[in-house]
Structures are given as structure tokens and as C-alpha cells.
Motif scaffolding. Structure first.
Motif, short mmCIF file in Angstrom:
data_model
loop_
_atom_site.label_atom_id
_atom_site.label_comp_id
_atom_site.label_asym_id
_atom_site.label_seq_id
_atom_site.Cartn_x
_atom_site.Cartn_y
_atom_site.Cartn_z
N GLU A 20 31.84 29.31 34.18
CA GLU A 20 31.10 30.33 34.39
C GLU A 20 31.55 31.63 33.82
OE1 GLU A 20 27.80 32.12 35.06
OE2 GLU A 20 27.58 30.48 36.17
N ASP A 21 30.73 32.44 33.39
CA ASP A 21 31.09 33.93 32.62
C ASP A 21 30.42 34.91 33.22
OD1 ASP A 21 31.52 36.07 31.00
OD2 ASP A 21 30.60 35.26 29.20
N TYR A 22 31.48 35.73 33.85
CA TYR A 22 31.04 36.82 34.79
C TYR A 22 31.04 38.40 34.18
CZ TYR A 22 31.11 33.75 38.60
OH TYR A 22 30.75 32.46 39.56
N ALA A 23 30.86 38.58 32.58
CA ALA A 23 31.11 39.68 31.87
C ALA A 23 30.16 40.71 32.61
CB ALA A 23 30.59 39.31 30.37
N GLU A 24 29.13 40.51 32.91
CA GLU A 24 28.33 41.55 33.63
C GLU A 24 29.05 42.21 34.74
OE1 GLU A 24 24.82 39.39 35.91
OE2 GLU A 24 24.94 39.43 33.79
N LEU A 25 29.78 41.68 35.42
CA LEU A 25 30.35 42.38 36.57
C LEU A 25 31.83 42.80 36.46
CD1 LEU A 25 29.35 39.15 39.00
CD2 LEU A 25 28.30 41.41 38.72
N THR A 26 32.23 42.81 35.09
CA THR A 26 33.61 43.13 34.93
C THR A 26 33.92 44.69 34.91
OG1 THR A 26 33.39 42.78 32.48
CG2 THR A 26 34.32 40.78 33.79
N ASP A 27 32.86 45.66 34.89
CA ASP A 27 32.85 46.86 34.61
C ASP A 27 32.95 47.25 36.13
OD1 ASP A 27 32.98 49.55 34.43
OD2 ASP A 27 30.92 49.65 33.55
N THR A 28 34.15 47.25 36.98
CA THR A 28 34.14 47.47 38.11
C THR A 28 33.99 49.23 38.65
OG1 THR A 28 36.56 47.25 38.09
CG2 THR A 28 35.36 45.47 38.93
N ALA A 29 34.53 50.10 37.38
CA ALA A 29 34.32 51.49 37.75
C ALA A 29 32.93 51.97 38.28
CB ALA A 29 34.72 52.10 36.23
#
Length: 74
Positions: A20-29
Motif C-alpha cells: 500500500e502507498d499512503y502518499a496522500e496521508l504523509t503531509d501531517t502538518a
């Protein structure tokens, strides 16, 4: 998905498959929780563990390993 990779961490190195790729969730700021960053990739390791890693922790595994979760031998 499905790419075999080598996951390198300070404590270990192991091979597995990207599931799985969670790229859309990596911007936690923007979510207000910099204290708990999301790792981009979910990897099913050959020893059946599931780990989460960042791109810089991964190298494409060019070996011929065919074992691990979801792999069947005929």
C-alpha cells in the motif's frame, strides 16, 4: 504495489513486497500531528510482519526471492 523491496532501518534490514502507498496521508502538518508522521509505504515482509517505511528506507530488491506473504509455490 507488488514491488519487491529491501527495507533498511537502523536495527535491521529485511525484504518484502509493497502492499500500500499512503502518499496522500504523509503531509501531517495540515492535520496538526507532526509528532506522529505517517510513513508512506506499507510493506509485507517475507517473515510475515507488516512494516511501514519511507521512500529513503527502501531499495528495489532485484533478487529472485519468491517467498513471503501471498506467494505460492507450485
Amino acid at each position: 504495489m507488488g514491488t519487491r523491496v529491501l527495507v533498511r532501518r537502523q536495527s535491521e534490514a529485511a525484504t518484502g513486497v509493497v502492499v500500500e502507498d499512503y502518499a496522500e496521508l504523509t503531509d501531517t502538518a495540515e492535520r496538526g500531528h507532526d509528532w506522529a508522521p505517517v510513513h508512506r509505504w506499507a510493506i509485507a515482509l517475507d517473515d510475515w510482519r507488516l512494516v511501514f517505511a519511507d521512500t529513503e528506507d527502501l531499495t528495489v530488491d532485484v533478487g529472485t526471492g519468491e517467498s513471503g506473504p501471498g506467494r505460492h509455490h507450485d
